[in-house]
Design a protein around this motif. Structure first.
Motif, PDB file in Angstrom:
ATOM      1  N   GLY A 159       0.824  -1.215   0.000  1.00  0.00           N
ATOM      2  CA  GLY A 159       0.000   0.000   0.000  1.00  0.00           C
ATOM      3  C   GLY A 159       0.852   1.256   0.000  1.00  0.00           C
ATOM      4  O   GLY A 159       2.022   1.234  -0.368  1.00  0.00           O
ATOM      5  N   GLU A 160       0.230   2.358   0.414  1.00  0.00           N
ATOM      6  CA  GLU A 160       0.957   3.640   0.434  1.00  0.00           C
ATOM      7  C   GLU A 160       1.339   3.995   1.868  1.00  0.00           C
ATOM      8  O   GLU A 160       0.571   3.738   2.786  1.00  0.00           O
ATOM      9  CB  GLU A 160       0.059   4.759  -0.100  1.00  0.00           C
ATOM     10  CG  GLU A 160      -0.478   4.543  -1.495  1.00  0.00           C
ATOM     11  CD  GLU A 160      -1.865   5.156  -1.662  1.00  0.00           C
ATOM     12  OE1 GLU A 160      -1.998   6.378  -1.528  1.00  0.00           O
ATOM     13  OE2 GLU A 160      -2.823   4.390  -1.902  1.00  0.00           O
ATOM     14  N   ASN A 176     -12.902   4.262   0.277  1.00  0.00           N
ATOM     15  CA  ASN A 176     -12.804   2.791   0.220  1.00  0.00           C
ATOM     16  C   ASN A 176     -11.457   2.247   0.671  1.00  0.00           C
ATOM     17  O   ASN A 176     -11.101   1.117   0.360  1.00  0.00           O
ATOM     18  CB  ASN A 176     -13.101   2.261  -1.190  1.00  0.00           C
ATOM     19  CG  ASN A 176     -14.496   2.630  -1.593  1.00  0.00           C
ATOM     20  OD1 ASN A 176     -15.403   2.535  -0.757  1.00  0.00           O
ATOM     21  ND2 ASN A 176     -14.668   3.086  -2.816  1.00  0.00           N
ATOM     22  N   LYS A 177     -10.685   3.062   1.374  1.00  0.00           N
ATOM     23  CA  LYS A 177      -9.381   2.558   1.828  1.00  0.00           C
ATOM     24  C   LYS A 177      -9.383   2.346   3.331  1.00  0.00           C
ATOM     25  O   LYS A 177     -10.022   3.083   4.081  1.00  0.00           O
ATOM     26  CB  LYS A 177      -8.270   3.525   1.428  1.00  0.00           C
ATOM     27  CG  LYS A 177      -8.124   3.591  -0.075  1.00  0.00           C
ATOM     28  CD  LYS A 177      -6.757   3.999  -0.508  1.00  0.00           C
ATOM     29  CE  LYS A 177      -6.653   3.839  -2.031  1.00  0.00           C
ATOM     30  NZ  LYS A 177      -5.872   4.877  -2.640  1.00  0.00           N
ATOM     31  N   ARG A 178      -8.601   1.331   3.724  1.00  0.00           N
ATOM     32  CA  ARG A 178      -8.397   1.075   5.157  1.00  0.00           C
ATOM     33  C   ARG A 178      -7.104   1.778   5.549  1.00  0.00           C
ATOM     34  O   ARG A 178      -6.028   1.439   5.052  1.00  0.00           O
ATOM     35  CB  ARG A 178      -8.289  -0.429   5.415  1.00  0.00           C
ATOM     36  CG  ARG A 178      -9.573  -1.199   5.088  1.00  0.00           C
ATOM     37  CD  ARG A 178      -9.275  -2.642   4.811  1.00  0.00           C
ATOM     38  NE  ARG A 178      -8.296  -2.785   3.730  1.00  0.00           N
ATOM     39  CZ  ARG A 178      -7.741  -3.929   3.356  1.00  0.00           C
ATOM     40  NH1 ARG A 178      -8.068  -5.058   3.959  1.00  0.00           N
ATOM     41  NH2 ARG A 178      -6.865  -3.977   2.367  1.00  0.00           N
ATOM     42  N   VAL A 179      -7.269   2.751   6.413  1.00  0.00           N
ATOM     43  CA  VAL A 179      -6.126   3.590   6.784  1.00  0.00           C
ATOM     44  C   VAL A 179      -5.712   3.281   8.212  1.00  0.00           C
ATOM     45  O   VAL A 179      -6.561   3.106   9.093  1.00  0.00           O
ATOM     46  CB  VAL A 179      -6.499   5.097   6.670  1.00  0.00           C
ATOM     47  CG1 VAL A 179      -5.341   5.992   7.101  1.00  0.00           C
ATOM     48  CG2 VAL A 179      -6.950   5.442   5.259  1.00  0.00           C
ATOM     49  N   GLY A 180      -4.402   3.212   8.442  1.00  0.00           N
ATOM     50  CA  GLY A 180      -3.886   3.077   9.810  1.00  0.00           C
ATOM     51  C   GLY A 180      -3.052   4.289  10.130  1.00  0.00           C
ATOM     52  O   GLY A 180      -2.208   4.691   9.315  1.00  0.00           O
ATOM     53  N   ILE A 181      -3.282   4.914  11.264  1.00  0.00           N
ATOM     54  CA  ILE A 181      -2.431   6.043  11.646  1.00  0.00           C
ATOM     55  C   ILE A 181      -1.652   5.654  12.906  1.00  0.00           C
ATOM     56  O   ILE A 181      -2.234   5.147  13.877  1.00  0.00           O
ATOM     57  CB  ILE A 181      -3.226   7.362  11.834  1.00  0.00           C
ATOM     58  CG1 ILE A 181      -2.277   8.520  12.175  1.00  0.00           C
ATOM     59  CG2 ILE A 181      -4.312   7.254  12.892  1.00  0.00           C
ATOM     60  CD1 ILE A 181      -2.907   9.909  12.057  1.00  0.00           C
ATOM     61  N   GLU A 359       3.267  -7.285   3.699  1.00  0.00           N
ATOM     62  CA  GLU A 359       2.735  -6.937   2.366  1.00  0.00           C
ATOM     63  C   GLU A 359       1.373  -6.275   2.471  1.00  0.00           C
ATOM     64  O   GLU A 359       1.027  -5.381   1.717  1.00  0.00           O
ATOM     65  CB  GLU A 359       2.570  -8.214   1.540  1.00  0.00           C
ATOM     66  CG  GLU A 359       3.863  -8.692   0.969  1.00  0.00           C
ATOM     67  CD  GLU A 359       3.657  -9.886   0.055  1.00  0.00           C
ATOM     68  OE1 GLU A 359       2.521 -10.120  -0.402  1.00  0.00           O
ATOM     69  OE2 GLU A 359       4.658 -10.578  -0.190  1.00  0.00           O
ATOM     70  N   THR A 360       0.600  -6.709   3.467  1.00  0.00           N
ATOM     71  CA  THR A 360      -0.793  -6.269   3.523  1.00  0.00           C
ATOM     72  C   THR A 360      -1.104  -5.327   4.680  1.00  0.00           C
ATOM     73  O   THR A 360      -2.257  -4.974   4.887  1.00  0.00           O
ATOM     74  CB  THR A 360      -1.715  -7.505   3.655  1.00  0.00           C
ATOM     75  OG1 THR A 360      -1.246  -8.246   4.807  1.00  0.00           O
ATOM     76  CG2 THR A 360      -1.689  -8.360   2.424  1.00  0.00           C
ATOM     77  N   GLY A 361      -0.112  -4.944   5.436  1.00  0.00           N
ATOM     78  CA  GLY A 361      -0.417  -4.056   6.552  1.00  0.00           C
ATOM     79  C   GLY A 361       0.685  -4.056   7.580  1.00  0.00           C
ATOM     80  O   GLY A 361       1.860  -3.899   7.253  1.00  0.00           O
ATOM     81  N   VAL A 375      -0.295   5.900   7.761  1.00  0.00           N
ATOM     82  CA  VAL A 375       0.101   7.288   8.016  1.00  0.00           C
ATOM     83  C   VAL A 375       0.988   7.293   9.258  1.00  0.00           C
ATOM     84  O   VAL A 375       0.569   6.846  10.333  1.00  0.00           O
ATOM     85  CB  VAL A 375      -1.143   8.179   8.252  1.00  0.00           C
ATOM     86  CG1 VAL A 375      -0.717   9.602   8.631  1.00  0.00           C
ATOM     87  CG2 VAL A 375      -2.026   8.192   7.016  1.00  0.00           C
ATOM     88  N   MET A 376       2.214   7.758   9.087  1.00  0.00           N
ATOM     89  CA  MET A 376       3.128   7.836  10.227  1.00  0.00           C
ATOM     90  C   MET A 376       3.050   9.249  10.803  1.00  0.00           C
ATOM     91  O   MET A 376       3.522  10.195  10.172  1.00  0.00           O
ATOM     92  CB  MET A 376       4.555   7.571   9.779  1.00  0.00           C
ATOM     93  CG  MET A 376       4.713   6.334   8.940  1.00  0.00           C
ATOM     94  SD  MET A 376       5.558   5.072   9.853  1.00  0.00           S
ATOM     95  CE  MET A 376       7.210   5.404   9.415  1.00  0.00           C
ATOM     96  N   ALA A 377       2.448   9.340  11.977  1.00  0.00           N
ATOM     97  CA  ALA A 377       2.406  10.635  12.685  1.00  0.00           C
ATOM     98  C   ALA A 377       3.336  10.489  13.885  1.00  0.00           C
ATOM     99  O   ALA A 377       2.951  10.736  15.026  1.00  0.00           O
ATOM    100  CB  ALA A 377       0.978  10.950  13.107  1.00  0.00           C
TER     101      ALA A 377
END
Ligand code: NAP
Length: 533
Positions: A159-160, A176-181, A359-361, A375-377
């Protein structure tokens, strides 16, 4: 590298708010050039373009005071400006004062070497520019070097990944995206509610819960603006006599002098005061007495429990093991209520730390999470990072990185012994973010300008400080911190946010007025602690 160096009197590093002002202030009398890593001006407000980025001090204060026409003409649309307004303001200032011809963008300084035979700094930049100059103004920012935790597997993730300090200019489609911060400091807390609105699912990975209060942001009303503009001179003076923030109402009573009802009333007023940081000064002893501080902590925890519907999530969001204010107090727009949304979940990565990206998270010690965007905060290698990432060599081959390997030293956060003619703005052991950065930065640039003017007037070629002077300042910094609760948390203030970073408390908490007084006294007292030759 160019063979024939260009010659300047002064090199300013960084075109953030302090660097822009330094260029404007010094260019009148000295041949000055500014190097900037980004392709635009604004420093912090150029880099931090993540959704929700917004200042936590009212814009009428968090703005330049050096030019009356500028402060009269500029209009702030909101009480607490968002990043686009602040970036626009920096660009306006660069244009208005015709600074651009003296700024080299996308051209980070890579190395600085002092030649004591000629008393000149040799400056080399990433684009191959080679400059000789007498003075360096390091306006490199105290929160500019990103902290990127080095989890294995990063290259595998399909992913990005975005660090909040390097957010792209173009909007990112999160539908439609699963986001992790990852990270729940000031940045994560500002970004998360907007990411939750825009994405399919948001997972917040929290290591340490944060104390946060509502910003109370709103559109600027005419009365507020008129009132400020009519009284700007007086108000700017008042700001210098505080922390660069006059809009806080400092409590007059100890928490111990108040009944529980009085405490509650004061805190309730502080919570809705719409002045950031009110909680830290609600009573006279919040920042000096752990029991008084705990009264405020419990109040904020009660607010979190009130706002967040799910009791287990609310408990996990409640900070319990450090005093309020010991980490920078966060200011949010709907952070806690965001956890009532169906598409938001909270993961405790203190109990089960992140171990790798896949690969997936990502994986923690007890689970795997599937994500499309990470997202790296995760904050900054603060205060020292921007300068130690440059190769800085002072007299006799002394490297700044080595000198600071056990923690930063400085005299007033302004000079480092062994690195002559190099002046830092918001350097280590200044009030830094515990004063309002634009106003404090302007003051420090004026201080550097005074030193340079005196050097030139009196025909000196070199100014340095001494290890004794650094020690005396370290003692003042440590004594000031020891009277407070500031050291009782792992934070960027003491470098404990970065694994393995050494050193003590890096911020002067004795107050901006005392900082000014002591720094000025040294110059007035025949440059006490400095050595000129
Ligand atoms: P920060 O306060 O240092 O927060 C970084 C976050 O990332 C923390 O929650 C930290 O957890 C977490 N983290 C770091 N490494 C981690 C790891 N390996 N695993 C899990 N979590 C990790 O950084 P920031 O939020 O960018 O803010 C820095 C400063 O910038 C603020 O204090 C403020 O001065 C300024 N700022 C101001 C504004 C504003 O004006 N509103 C906005 C943003 C930033 P721990 O707490 O456990 O270390």
């Amino acid at each position: 590298m160019a063979e024939n160096p260009e010659e300047f009197d002064i090199v300013v590093i960084g075109a953030g708010f302090s660097g822009l002002y330094a260029l404007h202030r010094l260019r009148k009398d000295y041949k000055t050039i500014c190097f900037e890593a980004g392709d635009g001006v604004g420093g912090t407000w150029y880099w931090n373009r993540y959704p929700g980025a917004r200042v936590d001090i009212q814009s009428v204060e968090y703005s330049y005071g050096f030019d009356e026409e500028l402060q009269q003409e500029w209009k702030w649309p909101e009480y607490f400006s968002a990043q686009p307004e602040l970036e626009e303001y920096a660009n306006h200032v660069a244009d208005r004062f015709e600074l651009r011809d003296n700024i080299r963008l996308s051209n980070a300084v890579e190395s600085l070497r002092f030649d004591k035979e000629t008393n000149r700094w040799h400056v080399q930049s990433e684009n191959g520019d080679y400059v000789l100059c007498k003075y360096i103004i390091a306006a490199t920012g105290s929160l500019s070097a990103p902290n990127m935790p080095d989890w294995p597997g990063r290259e595998k993730f399909r992913g990005e990944i975005y660090h909040t300090t390097q957010w792209p200019r173009e909007p990112i489609d999160l539908r439609n995206k699963r986001v992790g911060i990852i990270g729940t400091g000031s940045t994560g807390i500002q970004a998360a509610p907007l990411l939750a609105e825009k994405s399919k699912q948001l997972t917040v990975f929290q290591r340490t819960p944060a104390f946060s209060m509502p910003s109370g942001n709103r559109p600027t009303d005419e009365e507020h603006e008129r009132n400020w503009k009519e009284n700007y001179g007086e108000r700017r003076d008042k700001m210098l006599d505080t922390y660069g923030v006059s809009l806080i109402e400092y409590g007059t009573k100890s928490a111990h002098e108040c009944t529980p009802e009085e405490q509650h009333a004061i805190l309730e007023e502080g919570w809705t005061s719409k002045s950031a940081f009110q909680m830290m000064v609600a009573f006279t002893d919040v920042m000096t007495d752990r029991a008084a501080n705990e009264v405020v902590c419990e109040f904020v925890r009660s607010k979190i429990r009130e706002i967040v519907d799910d009791p287990a999530t609310a408990e996990l969001l409640c900070p319990t093991d450090y005093p309020i204010g010991a980490k920078r107090l966060c200011i949010d727009n709907g952070y806690f209520s965001m956890f009532n949304r169906d598409n938001v979940s909270l993961v405790d990565v203190k109990a089960a730390p992140i171990t790798e990206l896949t690969e997936t998270g990502l994986k923690t010690t007890d689970a795997s999470y599937d994500l499309d965007v990470i997202v790296m905060a995760t904050g900054f290698d603060a205060v020292t990072g921007a300068l130690t990432r440059i190769e800085v060599e002072g007299v006799d081959g002394l490297k700044l990185r080595d000198k600071w390997s056990e923690g930063p030293t400085s005299y007033f956060g302004f000079m480092v012994a062994g690195f002559p003619n190099l002046f830092m703005i918001h350097g280590p052991l200044t009030p830094a973010a515990l004063a309002q950065m634009i106003t404090a930065g302007e003051w420090q640039v004026d201080y550097a300008a005074r030193v340079i003017d005196d050097m030139e007037k009196d025909n000196y070629s070199c100014i340095d400080t001494t290890e004794e002077a650094e020690q005396s300042w370290a003692d003042e910094v440590n004594i000031a911190a020891s009277h407070t609760i500031f050291g009782q948390a792992n934070s960027w203030y003491n470098g404990k946010n970065i694994e393995g970073k050494k050193g003590g408390f890096m911020i002067y908490v004795g107050g901006f007025p005392r900082y000014r007084e002591l720094s000025e006294n040294a110059l007035n007292n025949n440059y006490k602690g400095f050595v000129r030759s």
